[in-house]
Design an enzyme around this catalytic site. Structure first.
Site, PDB file in Angstrom:
ATOM      1  N   SER A 265       0.828  -1.210   0.000  1.00 44.27           N
ATOM      2  CA  SER A 265       0.000   0.000   0.000  1.00 44.27           C
ATOM      3  C   SER A 265       0.860   1.255   0.000  1.00 44.27           C
ATOM      4  O   SER A 265       0.614   2.197  -0.764  1.00 44.27           O
ATOM      5  CB  SER A 265      -0.923   0.001   1.221  1.00 44.27           C
ATOM      6  OG  SER A 265      -1.814  -1.083   1.193  1.00 44.27           O
ATOM      7  N   HIS A 291      -2.511   6.831   3.558  1.00 41.46           N
ATOM      8  CA  HIS A 291      -2.863   5.424   3.771  1.00 41.46           C
ATOM      9  C   HIS A 291      -4.049   5.297   4.728  1.00 41.46           C
ATOM     10  O   HIS A 291      -4.953   4.481   4.516  1.00 41.46           O
ATOM     11  CB  HIS A 291      -1.651   4.681   4.338  1.00 41.46           C
ATOM     12  CG  HIS A 291      -1.916   3.240   4.652  1.00 41.46           C
ATOM     13  ND1 HIS A 291      -2.117   2.787   5.939  1.00 41.46           N
ATOM     14  CD2 HIS A 291      -2.020   2.154   3.844  1.00 41.46           C
ATOM     15  CE1 HIS A 291      -2.326   1.477   5.905  1.00 41.46           C
ATOM     16  NE2 HIS A 291      -2.274   1.068   4.653  1.00 41.46           N
TER      17      HIS A 291
END
Length: 470
Positions: A265, A291
């Site tokens: 990610s 994130h």
């Protein structure tokens, strides 16, 4: 009369060393060879004497195709040549399409022989840039509308494909490559490696290496292939390398499944950010914030005073530090493993009976009272505000009116009333106190906590390896 047939052959870049043995055998067995004048000149020495030669210029592809069919109908064995691979912007699709559409050609036997494409030669000269998922895009709009080409460019850039660019420019087409670079710069960092190969595989080849930001489209012509790396492509000396994944963290047994997901990610976020020239500590905290929120607007509204995250990392990891939060939700979002590892104590004063008494007596909010008490008892703490703008306003006023100068302040309250103003107060009052502000109305407890988590884990920033405490 013998039965005619057609072989559509890719001749590679036009050097004998890169001509496949199958194509050479086909040329030796041919009755006739048909091709573009430039390609025919390249292979003249490889065509046996007595074999008929039919050459024509640019834009005569259909004419050459129909000539090949006419010769085959006369019983000839015909080789139709294409530079590189015949199936990649070559004659193979035209030949097969014509045969599929016209009954007169359907009885003719036809085969396609592969060749080494220009992007493969370019990639080999550069190192290993196409070792992972890649695509090839032609910028020629002679047969494809530009709106379609641009849509494909945007898709390739957004999907992080290594991208080979064919037909990047010509005398009349000079702006398209500028547009491609502009579109890629929206999705890729300026430091993305770019390889430029002109006449790859030929005697006069030139190979250049640059970056997406430094790349000058005006240096490219129609004999050039451009290779643009993806988010993981890097340069090692003269070699342009796109990792296949053999040394990825997924193969490291010390990396948990949860951490592996975070690593992927974070690297995806880094590849999609508008800039890659932020200071390492700021970039690390910014990626954490994006994130947590899945909102790339935070790249624009995240503001840190110089060295704030690095300063907090040094002080928090030294041991014995104190963090004060405005609400328990911020406290619960801090990574417990890191707090324990560094001996950090976290306070939230909301349940302290003194807070209720002070708020009632002085006509202020409970979070204001929390900050007043904490400022006296823990003046060297890191103050983290993720909910209440009045708490941030109180901290700013304390710094402005007195000598109060804590380790730092995270200003990330969220809402609509006095939120923007509280953040502006902090920026004006902070002086030399390190701070982070999420500008505007956005923020929240999870955002405030993740900024602190970023500071505690700054050691992992260089390797982009978050999540030890997941």
């Amino acid at each position: 009369m013998k039965e005619g047939r057609i072989v559509v052959a890719g001749i590679g870049p036009g050097t004998v060393g890169m001509l496949t043995s199958d194509v050479r055998e086909a040329l030796m067995a041919a009755d006739a060879v048909v091709g573009y004048t430039g390609y025919m000149q390249q292979i003249e020495a490889w065509i046996p004497e007595g074999v008929e030669r039919y050459a024509s210029g640019m834009t005569k592809e259909e004419e050459r195709a129909r000539l090949a069919f006419a010769l085959a109908l006369e019983g000839r064995i015909v080789v139709v040549v294409s530079s590189g691979d015949a199936g990649i912007y070559g004659m193979a699709p035209l030949m097969l399409e014509l045969q599929a559409k016209e009954d007169a050609y359907k009885g003719i036997g036809m085969s396609v022989l592969p060749g080494i494409s220009a992007f493969q030669v370019a990639a080999a000269r550069l190192g290993a840039p196409v070792s992972h998922d890649f695509c090839v895009i032609s910028l020629s709009d002679l047969m494809t509308p530009w709106r379609v080409i641009e849509r494909r460019i945007e898709a390739a850039a957004a999907a992080d494909f290594v991208t080979a660019v064919y037909n990047p420019a010509s005398r009349g087409r000079y702006w398209q490559l500028h547009r491609l670079r502009e579109l890629f710069m929206k999705s890729r960092p300026g430091s993305t490696p770019v390889g430029i190969a002109r006449n790859a595989g030929r005697a006069d080849e030139t190979i250049l290496r640059t970056t997406l930001e430094a790349f000058d489209p005006d240096t490219v012509d129609m004999f050039t292939v451009v290779l643009i790396g993806n988010a993981s492509t890097f340069m090692s000396g003269e070699r342009m390398i796109t990792p296949r994944g053999y040394f990825s963290e997924e193969r490291d047994r010390s990396v948990t499944v949860g951490q592996s997901i975070m690593i992927d990610s974070f690297r995806t976020i880094a590849g999609l950010m508008q800039r890659d020239d932020y200071p390492l500590d700021t970039r690390w905290a910014m990626i954490h914030t994006i994130h947590t929120t899945a909102d790339f607007e935070f790249e624009d509204i995240f503001h840190a005073s110089p060295g704030a995250i690095a300063t907090w990392h040094r002080k928090l990891t030294a041991g014995g530090a104190v963090i004060v939060t405005d609400v328990s939700m911020v406290q619960s979002g801090l990574r417990k493993g890191a707090l324990e590892r560094y001996g950090i104590t976290v306070y939230c004063y909301l349940s302290d009976p003194r807070v209720t008494q002070m708020a009632a007596a002085e006509g202020i909010t409970r979070t204001q009272a929390c900050m007043r008490i904490a400022a006296v008892e823990h003046p060297d703490a890191l103050f983290v505000v993720g909910n209440a703008p009045t708490a941030l306003t109180e901290l700013a006023d304390l710094m402005h009116r007195s000598s109060f100068s804590p380790m730092g302040v995270v200003g990330a309250p969220v809402g609509f009333v006095n939120v923007v103003e509280s953040k502006l107060r902090l920026k004006a009052a902070a002086g030399s106190t390190p701070y982070v502000v999420i500008e505007g109305r956005k923020g929240g407890s999870s955002v405030a906590a993740t900024i602190v988590n970023a500071a505690m884990s700054l050691d992992d920033a260089e390797a982009m390896k978050p999540g030890r405490d997941v």
